[in-house]
Scaffold this active site. Structure first.
Site, mmCIF file in Angstrom:
data_model
loop_
_atom_site.group_PDB
_atom_site.id
_atom_site.type_symbol
_atom_site.label_atom_id
_atom_site.label_comp_id
_atom_site.label_asym_id
_atom_site.label_seq_id
_atom_site.Cartn_x
_atom_site.Cartn_y
_atom_site.Cartn_z
ATOM 1 N N GLU A 164 0.821 -1.380 -0.081
ATOM 2 C CA GLU A 164 0.019 -0.081 0.023
ATOM 3 C C GLU A 164 0.990 1.330 0.040
ATOM 4 O O GLU A 164 0.484 2.311 -0.793
ATOM 5 C CB GLU A 164 -0.943 -0.172 1.352
ATOM 6 C CG GLU A 164 -1.947 -1.320 1.459
ATOM 7 C CD GLU A 164 -2.714 -1.414 0.023
ATOM 8 O OE1 GLU A 164 -2.949 -0.382 -0.836
ATOM 9 O OE2 GLU A 164 -3.255 -2.588 -0.149
ATOM 10 N N HIS A 167 1.801 2.137 -3.514
ATOM 11 C CA HIS A 167 0.721 3.052 -4.110
ATOM 12 C C HIS A 167 0.790 4.347 -3.504
ATOM 13 O O HIS A 167 0.567 5.499 -4.507
ATOM 14 C CB HIS A 167 -0.537 2.415 -3.574
ATOM 15 C CG HIS A 167 -1.052 1.085 -4.314
ATOM 16 N ND1 HIS A 167 -0.891 1.030 -5.544
ATOM 17 C CD2 HIS A 167 -1.705 -0.044 -3.865
ATOM 18 C CE1 HIS A 167 -1.529 -0.361 -5.949
ATOM 19 N NE2 HIS A 167 -1.947 -0.869 -4.991
#
Ligand SMILES: [Ca+2]
Ligand SMILES: [Ca+2]
Length: 912
Positions: A164, A167
């Site tokens: 994550e 991202h």
């Protein structure tokens, strides 16, 4: 001659496009020092009950992730310091510090329940382009607390957090694709269907499972005669033991996966978002292109040089001081009256119950007009508005005002940590810089409102340094700029159930005896504390108002409260919960000259149990250098669920010149990277000169609007593993019934301000065309017998606006040749193809020449658009048309029928 000039322009534009991709920090205050990320904010939602395991597991997760990140980035990055925001209602502890300028709304990671229980997929809200930062990472408490989810996502720290973080921080995308899980590949002349993955070296089997009760059967997947790919429900189940070390953005949970796909391991054929968004480049190449990468060097150490440190910060009562400019210039353009109308809305309708508020005015000196008071009742609100300024005169000393504001906050708190100043000024003040450092170190958040064309250009620095909001209002009466700015200053605590929500803000010039009519829809998610406010700008008495609720009950001017101080505001507070449905109004200008009349409606959530529909609007950056284009975004959601099918209109108002209206779309074309994710987007290119601009959006949902689950940029939910030849299938991902995720929301209205931004370097005089059509990102191709059918969304003359002049379509047997040397590839005859207006679906069919189409034929296509100034768009996404005839014996008998027994969350498979 002309041609050369054009080529030059094109090259300039290309480099500008690259500049445009430089990531912008918005909200986030993360700093990178010597490879260590500091000031990462992880905020726990104020609705969550006290549970110290959440804090413990966050700490364990990030510490573990730090080492994993360090190795995955080849000894370059690690997590050095993290702040955790703890809800106000959790019992205070001596080790808790108070929040300073950090807030839930600006956090990098939030921990919050999913709305509508639809699983615990961790995800990153990400809707910028390749290399642009995401908004935040969302973990559910269940994800942080329930260790059995390890089988599905892999360990929290070593795997998920880094997936994550990539991202969020570096703007890379997922390498799997639930919407396009398979593609056709040809190796040494042999065609096969492959799972969308990175790297392609990851081995596994294609398995479909069907269950009756607890008895499940699995078999190898069959082909679908329609799509020529694997049948629906087919899953790629990986071997648990692999040699492939990549990639974290594909299946982070595999034990062997410790790297990002790089140039050598990248699978450019996989039909995933990473390839589409980042031009078929690997995630590691994108990371190497980031400013984080260029600002650091590898660290000569086997492990991170520091263990992650944590500080725990607790939220406290909101304390706000209005610091209002009453210098001589505020007397012009009716500014002081508009200020009164807007600040009154803030005090009566916006500021949350329980907050503390004080008021300071300043010109050459500053005065406290109201001490800090807690909003405990309607009476306090009514009392406070008496202290709003009504006259103006004198010089401008912004620092004096801010310092006085600090003094007011200190009436309650020993320090300024977490307090807020709302600073409004219309004036230039060369002395502002003397308190810059003081403001930066204060611990207070400064929201700034610049009014009119002469407000100090340094004003925004106060907001930037302290994480405050920025607004800009013109003197144009019919844009409601000041009212919208004040309405936008709600608490950043994440306590959405307390917040005021703007349903309408509209104004227009109304001729003598003419009417301003309209409809405002009150939806079921709001309705408490609903206010209808009518303002006008010339007459001493109110216009004739008629307001009718959905049941037919009528309210007239006499039902509205009108201040006897001639402040040109009439206000109606609806008792209890406002009726759901359409409220109709008719307002007549009974004055002797035409005047501007406005209608502003605010409300609060109807119940704690149902989150309201909310809108967040913003530009992709705060400061822009022409001719870089900008992107407008509006995120429409209920809880964490996207709201689809809404009509979203953006109004961009420049410092000089008229406002521009644009419709934002959620169709996955142009600036909008994902279709149907509730993020509505559009390029903005109509620059009307330098200076400040203001963004506002109007959202209207009519009955067709639905909510729908699932975000992009999630950690992959692994279907299962093959371990020692044994297939272990995970419990299927909890699916929500269609009824739940496609609930009808009914009709609704929202208005949201997107704050202000600054544009520089716009040439004076006429602007020549500098914007090419936007990159086509949704090209699709199919064989239809011996023909090829291509479809895509038309770009415009200027990015996604207007109409392009012509298309160039190229084909090749090599995907990368199309990306790298588009010009050299074989042309498709497009002489019959005339571009449609931007946003229209295009469809083009042709018979490729000199190509024998047989089983295993794969042709790649890409397209560019050219406008009438010969400016050419970037090369589109590259698509394949594949002719693949699945083998007749597609159901092999090598895999016997199997019986599965369910054990806990895991399903064991026995092969007989
Ligand atoms: Ca979208
Ligand atoms: Ca153009």
């Amino acid at each position: 001659m002309t041609k050369i000039v054009e080529k030059g322009t094109m090259r300039v534009f290309k480099s500008l496009v690259l500049l445009f991709l430089v990531p912008v920090v918005r909200g986030s205050m993360v700093q990178l020092k010597n490879g260590g990320y500091e000031d990462i904010v992880i905020a726990i939602n104020p609705e969550l009950p006290e549970d110290h395991n959440i804090i413990r597991n966050i700490k364990d997760m990030v510490k573990e992730a730090s080492t994993y990140l360090f190795n995955a980035t080849k000894q370059r990055f690690f997590f050095k310091a993290v702040k955790i925001i703890i809800p106000q209602h959790w019992l205070p502890k001596s080790e808790y510090l108070s929040v300073k300028t950090e807030s839930y709304d600006k956090a990098d990671v939030i921990v919050a329940n999913p709305y509508l229980k639809y699983g615990d997929d961790p995800y990153t809200l990400q809707y910028g382009g390749c290399g642009e930062k995401g908004r935040y990472i969302h973990f559910t408490p269940d994800f942080l607390l329930n260790d059995t989810l390890y089988n599905i996502y892999g360990s929290r720290g070593t795997k998920v957090f880094v997936h994550e973080w990539a991202h969020l921080r570096w703007g890379v995308f997922d390498e799997y694709n639930n919407d396009a899980p398979f593609y056709v590949s040809v190796n040494s002349g042999k065609a096969s269907v492959e799972a969308t993955r990175c790297s392609a070296d990851i081995t596994g089997k294609y398995i479909v499972q069907s269950c009756t009760g607890n008895n499940c059967m699995t078999r190898e997947c069959d082909y679908d005669q329609q799509t020529k790919l694997y049948e629906a429900g087919c899953k790629f189940v990986p071997e648990k033991t692999q040699n492939a070390p990549a990639s974290i953005m594909y299946m982070q949970s595999l034990p062997s996966v410790v790297e990002f796909c790089d140039q050598s391991t990248h699978n450019e054929k996989a039909t995933n978002l990473q390839n589409k968004m980042c031009n078929y480049h690997s995630t590691w190449e994108v990371i190497m292109n980031s400013t984080d990468f260029s600002n650091t060097s590898p660290i000569n150490s086997a492990s991170p040089p520091f263990e992650t440190s944590f500080s725990l910060l607790q939220t406290k009562d909101r304390a706000v001081c209005l610091v209002l400019d009453v210098s001589g210039s505020m007397a012009g353009y009716n500014r002081i009256k508009h200020l009164y109308q807007a600040a009154e809305i803030f005090l009566l309708q916006i500021i949350e119950m329980g907050s503390w508020v004080g008021i300071v005015t300043f010109e050459s000196t500053a005065q406290i007009t109201s001490n800090l008071r807690q909003i405990v009742s309607e009476n306090v609100r009514q009392d406070l508005i008496k202290y709003l300024p009504k006259s103006a005169g004198g010089g401008t000393n912004i620092c004096a005002g801010v310092r006085k504001g600090f003094e007011v906050i200190k009436q309650k708190y020993s320090n300024l940590d977490g307090s807020e100043i709302v600073l409004l000024t219309d004036g230039e003040d060369s002395g502002m810089s003397i308190c810059l450092k003081e403001v930066e170190d204060s611990g207070s958040i400064i929201h700034t409102i610049a009014l009119g064309p002469s407000a100090a250009p340094e004003l925004e620095q106060f907001s930037d340094m302290t994480g405050g909001l920025k607004f800009y209002a013109t003197d144009t009466v019919d844009s409601n700029g000041l009212q919208d700015a004040f309405s936008g200053i709600s608490s950043g605590s994440g306590n959405i159930s307390e917040q005021s929500i703007q349903l309408e803000s509209t104004a227009q010039s109304v001729a003598v005896k003419q009417w301003m009519n309209g409809t405002v829809t009150v939806d079921s998610t709001v309705g408490k504390d609903t206010f209808f406010v009518v303002t006008w700008d010339r007459s001493t008495s109110p216009p004739d108002i008629l307001l009718r609720d959905p049941k037919g009950k009528e309210y007239r001017t006499s039902n509205f409260t009108v201040s006897d101080l001639n402040l040109r505001t009439a206000r109606l507070n609806i008792a209890g919960t406002a009726e759901v449905g359409d409220w109709l109004y008719w307002i007549q200008n009974n004055h002797t000259v035409s005047q501007v009349i406005s209608m502003i409606v605010t409300s609060r959530p109807a119940s704690l149990a149902v989150p309201p529909v909310t809108v967040k609007a913003h530009m992709n950056k705060d400061t822009n250098n022409f001719p870089n284009p900008m992107v407008i975004y509006a995120e429409v959601s209920q809880g964490f669920l996207p709201v689809l099918g809404a009509t979203v209109m953006a109004t961009v108002e420049p410092q000089t010149g008229s406002a521009v209206e644009l419709r934002l779309l959620d169709d996955g074309s142009g600036a909008d990277i994902t279709k149907n994710d509730g993020i509505y987007s559009k390029y903005f290119t109509t620059f009307k000169g330098n200076g400040r601009y203001n963004l506002k959006v109007h959202i209207q949902g009519r009955n067709q609007t639905v909510r729908l689950g699932r975000r992009q940029s999630r950690a992959l939910y692994v279907p299962g593993y093959i371990e020692n030849g044994e297939i272990k299938i995970n419990a299927p991902r909890p699916e929500v019934s269609d009824d739940e995720i496609q609930a009808k929301l009914g009709s609704f209205n929202r208005v949201a301000t997107g704050g202000s931004f600054v544009v520089k370097n716009v040439p004076s005089g006429g602007i020549i065309d500098v914007f090419p059509p936007c990159k086509i990102t949704d090209l699709e191709a199919q064989f239809e017998e011996d023909k090829i059918h291509l479809s895509w969304t038309a770009p415009g003359n200027d990015l996604d606006e207007g109409q392009a002049d012509r298309y160039i379509i190229k084909m090749s047997e090599s995907l990368l040749d199309l990306r790298n040397t588009f010009e050299d590839a074989t042309s498709v005859n497009t002489s019959s193809l005339i571009p449609k207006p931007a946003g229209t679906k295009e469809s083009f069919q042709f018979k490729p020449e000199n190509v024998t189409i047989e089983n295993g034929t794969i042709i790649y296509f890409a397209i560019r658009a050219i406008d009438n100034a010969s400016l050419t768009s970037e090369v589109s996404n590259v698509v394949q048309a594949a002719l693949f005839v699945p083998p007749k014996e597609s159901l092999p008998d090598t895999l016997p029928t199997e019986v599965i027994t369910k054990i806990g969350d895991c399903v064991l498979l026995f092969i007989f």
